[in-house]
Enzyme design. Structure first.
Site, PDB file in Angstrom:
ATOM      1  N   LYS A  77     -64.550  -9.440   9.330  1.00  0.00           N
ATOM      2  CA  LYS A  77     -65.365 -10.483   9.964  1.00  0.00           C
ATOM      3  C   LYS A  77     -66.608 -10.701   9.106  1.00  0.00           C
ATOM      4  CE  LYS A  77     -65.633 -12.968  13.842  1.00  0.00           C
ATOM      5  NZ  LYS A  77     -64.565 -13.580  14.618  1.00  0.00           N
TER       6      LYS A  77
ATOM      7  N   GLY B  14     -69.208 -20.413  29.641  1.00  0.00           N
ATOM      8  CA  GLY B  14     -69.180 -20.982  28.294  1.00  0.00           C
ATOM      9  C   GLY B  14     -68.078 -22.010  28.193  1.00  0.00           C
ATOM     10  N   VAL B  15     -68.458 -23.294  28.039  1.00  0.00           N
ATOM     11  CA  VAL B  15     -67.432 -24.340  27.966  1.00  0.00           C
ATOM     12  C   VAL B  15     -67.493 -25.047  26.614  1.00  0.00           C
ATOM     13  CG1 VAL B  15     -67.104 -24.657  30.432  1.00  0.00           C
ATOM     14  CG2 VAL B  15     -68.941 -25.906  29.296  1.00  0.00           C
ATOM     15  N   GLY B  16     -67.480 -24.232  25.550  1.00  0.00           N
ATOM     16  CA  GLY B  16     -67.403 -24.771  24.193  1.00  0.00           C
ATOM     17  C   GLY B  16     -65.957 -25.022  23.837  1.00  0.00           C
TER      18      GLY B  16
ATOM     19  N   VAL C 136     -63.387 -22.989  23.224  1.00  0.00           N
ATOM     20  CA  VAL C 136     -62.372 -22.232  23.958  1.00  0.00           C
ATOM     21  C   VAL C 136     -62.484 -22.485  25.467  1.00  0.00           C
ATOM     22  CG1 VAL C 136     -61.496 -19.924  24.487  1.00  0.00           C
ATOM     23  CG2 VAL C 136     -62.274 -20.460  22.170  1.00  0.00           C
TER      24      VAL C 136
HETATM   25  P1  NAD Z   1     -68.423 -22.425  20.972  1.00  0.00           P
HETATM   26  O1  NAD Z   1     -69.663 -22.253  20.198  1.00  0.00           O
HETATM   27  O2  NAD Z   1     -67.619 -23.671  20.807  1.00  0.00           O
HETATM   28  O3  NAD Z   1     -68.736 -22.317  22.551  1.00  0.00           O
HETATM   29  C1  NAD Z   1     -69.475 -21.287  23.089  1.00  0.00           C
HETATM   30  C2  NAD Z   1     -70.214 -21.884  24.292  1.00  0.00           C
HETATM   31  O4  NAD Z   1     -70.838 -20.800  25.017  1.00  0.00           O
HETATM   32  C3  NAD Z   1     -71.314 -22.859  23.919  1.00  0.00           C
HETATM   33  O5  NAD Z   1     -71.161 -24.058  24.667  1.00  0.00           O
HETATM   34  C4  NAD Z   1     -72.601 -22.120  24.276  1.00  0.00           C
HETATM   35  O6  NAD Z   1     -73.641 -22.979  24.696  1.00  0.00           O
HETATM   36  C5  NAD Z   1     -72.128 -21.242  25.421  1.00  0.00           C
HETATM   37  N1  NAD Z   1     -72.950 -20.072  25.688  1.00  0.00           N
HETATM   38  C6  NAD Z   1     -73.610 -19.257  24.838  1.00  0.00           C
HETATM   39  N2  NAD Z   1     -74.249 -18.272  25.505  1.00  0.00           N
HETATM   40  C7  NAD Z   1     -73.978 -18.479  26.822  1.00  0.00           C
HETATM   41  C8  NAD Z   1     -74.356 -17.817  28.011  1.00  0.00           C
HETATM   42  N3  NAD Z   1     -75.107 -16.722  27.990  1.00  0.00           N
HETATM   43  N4  NAD Z   1     -73.907 -18.300  29.188  1.00  0.00           N
HETATM   44  C9  NAD Z   1     -73.117 -19.408  29.241  1.00  0.00           C
HETATM   45  N5  NAD Z   1     -72.747 -20.078  28.125  1.00  0.00           N
HETATM   46  C10 NAD Z   1     -73.164 -19.626  26.951  1.00  0.00           C
HETATM   47  O7  NAD Z   1     -67.549 -21.115  20.681  1.00  0.00           O
HETATM   48  P2  NAD Z   1     -66.010 -20.912  20.949  1.00  0.00           P
HETATM   49  O8  NAD Z   1     -65.277 -21.150  19.684  1.00  0.00           O
HETATM   50  O9  NAD Z   1     -65.617 -21.600  22.184  1.00  0.00           O
HETATM   51  O10 NAD Z   1     -65.971 -19.333  21.175  1.00  0.00           O
HETATM   52  C11 NAD Z   1     -66.305 -18.763  22.433  1.00  0.00           C
HETATM   53  C12 NAD Z   1     -65.998 -17.271  22.413  1.00  0.00           C
HETATM   54  O11 NAD Z   1     -64.610 -17.090  22.127  1.00  0.00           O
HETATM   55  C13 NAD Z   1     -66.739 -16.444  21.364  1.00  0.00           C
HETATM   56  O12 NAD Z   1     -66.952 -15.150  21.865  1.00  0.00           O
HETATM   57  C14 NAD Z   1     -65.744 -16.382  20.215  1.00  0.00           C
HETATM   58  O13 NAD Z   1     -65.978 -15.263  19.391  1.00  0.00           O
HETATM   59  C15 NAD Z   1     -64.473 -16.241  20.994  1.00  0.00           C
HETATM   60  N6  NAD Z   1     -63.299 -16.637  20.249  1.00  0.00           N
HETATM   61  C16 NAD Z   1     -63.200 -17.888  19.741  1.00  0.00           C
HETATM   62  C17 NAD Z   1     -62.055 -18.235  19.046  1.00  0.00           C
HETATM   63  C18 NAD Z   1     -61.857 -19.618  18.505  1.00  0.00           C
HETATM   64  O14 NAD Z   1     -60.744 -19.891  18.037  1.00  0.00           O
HETATM   65  N7  NAD Z   1     -62.845 -20.495  18.550  1.00  0.00           N
HETATM   66  C19 NAD Z   1     -61.020 -17.299  18.842  1.00  0.00           C
HETATM   67  C20 NAD Z   1     -61.160 -16.031  19.421  1.00  0.00           C
HETATM   68  C21 NAD Z   1     -62.300 -15.721  20.111  1.00  0.00           C
END
Ligand code: NAD
Length: 349
Positions: free
Chosen positions: A81, A182-184, A186
């Site tokens: 990572k 968290g509604v990003g 994923v």
């Molecule tokens: P992203 O940045 O698109 O979304 C993350 C969201 O979480 C954002 O909208 C952010 O504002 C919100 N957030 C941050 N802190 C918060 C809190 N304390 N309370 C509520 N919301 C909060 O990221 P993503 O790609 O959706 O990834 C989300 C998680 O999934 C991370 O832990 C990442 O490591 C994990 N993950 C992602 C992937 C991928 O393919 N993107 C794969 C495996 C794991």
């Protein structure tokens, strides 16, 4: 600076590489936990850390998680990572991305990068100008690869449904109440898939406007980020950052199931016992969230197409069921069962 091998999360990493490029302002850590099964694959996180030591800890924990994730997903990849230490304004420049690409290239293929929090597919394209050891690049429809987020969301969705079936005895998510933190990429993708099934959704995001907009679109409820962990629901799905399950938060949970995409959800190893002792069905994070790495690994390896990605992601529920069955039979927490399986696969069991 404290040597990385003195960190509690070092766990016999094969290497921890620190990079600094004065001209571009890049500061980065690339942690290689294991190359036992193949080159160490894992995304790059672009994040602001108040203390650089936290960035090293994050890289170590995430990298070990990738070893376990790749092994449990049946991929011929080790675990690594990268963390790029952003300033408080999260300034990201083309020069910084180029310097990061050179850092990846300097590792000669022992590390393969892709997107993680704070990195986009456009950033991967910029990095690919300096190194070929990068995945998650835009691809044509029907091919494996591209932004891993939607595929991760699909795998988490299938895992949540498996947990609903196991924990609630329901064959689908209709009427099931899922609280998503968290509604990003994923969490947002997961919410859309669950909404199609008629699930009842409660959403929260650190960016309250983002949660509200999605809730309005899907007919869901938005709550403040501070409240989502204690919502009374059927499932809590952590899809933001890690270490959210600790002694205090586990004691306050009001759900029978925790199943979400965030990496490293348990703050400490003892939290695996705590969540198990509360009788909560827990989906080990690196098993349920493997969809994205399956997608980008097949892209990097040049193996298979979108259908092959979907077929492999569809196996996530089986793997979770195997873990839950073993956990129920042995009384060992699901997170520990998964770790033991993964350790064996990477030759450390
Ligand atoms: P992203 O940045 O698109 O979304 C993350 C969201 O979480 C954002 O909208 C952010 O504002 C919100 N957030 C941050 N802190 C918060 C809190 N304390 N309370 C509520 N919301 C909060 O990221 P993503 O790609 O959706 O990834 C989300 C998680 O999934 C991370 O832990 C990442 O490591 C994990 N993950 C992602 C992937 C991928 O393919 N993107 C794969 C495996 C794991």
């Amino acid at each position: 600076m404290t040597a990385p091998w003195t960190y509690p999360d070092f766990d016999d990493h094969e290497g921890v590489h620190l990079f600094r490029d004065a001209a571009s302002g890049l500061t980065a850590v690339i942690a290689l936990h294991s190359t036992h099964l193949g080159p160490a694959a894992g995304g790059t996180r672009f994040w602001h850390y108040a203390d650089p030591a936290d960035a090293i800890t994050d890289a170590l924990r995430l990298s070990r998680g990738m070893s376990f994730k790749n092994a449990m997903a049946g991929l011929p990849m080790g675990g690594g990572k990268a963390v790029v230490l952003a300033d408080s304004l999260r300034t990201k420049t083309p020069e910084m991305l180029a310097a990061f690409g050179r850092a990846v290239e300097a590792l000669g293929g022992r590390y393969i990068t892709a997107e993680d929090v704070g990195m986009s597919d456009a950033d991967m394209v910029a990095i690919s100008r300096e190194t070929k050891h990068v995945s998650g690049l835009p691809v044509a429809a029907g091919h494996a690869g591209g932004d891993p987020g939607p595929t991760t969301a699909k795998g988490v969705y299938l895992g949540v449904r498996a947990a609903i079936s196991r924990g609630l005895g329901k064959q689908d998510a209709a009427g099931v109440h899922v609280a998503i933190q968290g509604v990003g990429s994923v969490g947002g993708g997961l919410a859309r898939l669950l909404a199609k099934d008629g699930a009842k959704l409660t959403l929260a995001d650190a960016d309250a406007k983002r949660a509200k907009a999605l809730a309005d679109e899907l007919g869901a409820t938005a709550v403040a980020a501070a409240d989502i962990m204690t919502v009374e629901a059927d499932v809590l799905s952590p899809c933001a950052l890690g270490a959210i399950l600790d002694e205090r938060s586990i004691a306050a949970l009001q759900v029978p199931i925790v199943a979400g995409g965030a990496n490293n959800q348990l703050a400490a190893p003892a939290d695996a016992d705590r969540i198990h002792a509360r009788g909560i069905l827990y989906a080990p994070d690196y098993v349920i969230n493997a969809g994205g790495i399956i997608n980008v690994a097949l892209e990097y390896l040049g193996q298979g197409d979108r259908a092959e990605v979907e077929a492999r992601v569809a196996k996530i529920p089986e793997r979770l069921d195997q873990i839950w069955t073993e956990s129920a039979a042995s009384g060992v927490p699901s997170a520990v069962v998964a770790d033991r399986m993964a350790m064996k696969l990477i030759g450390r069991g």
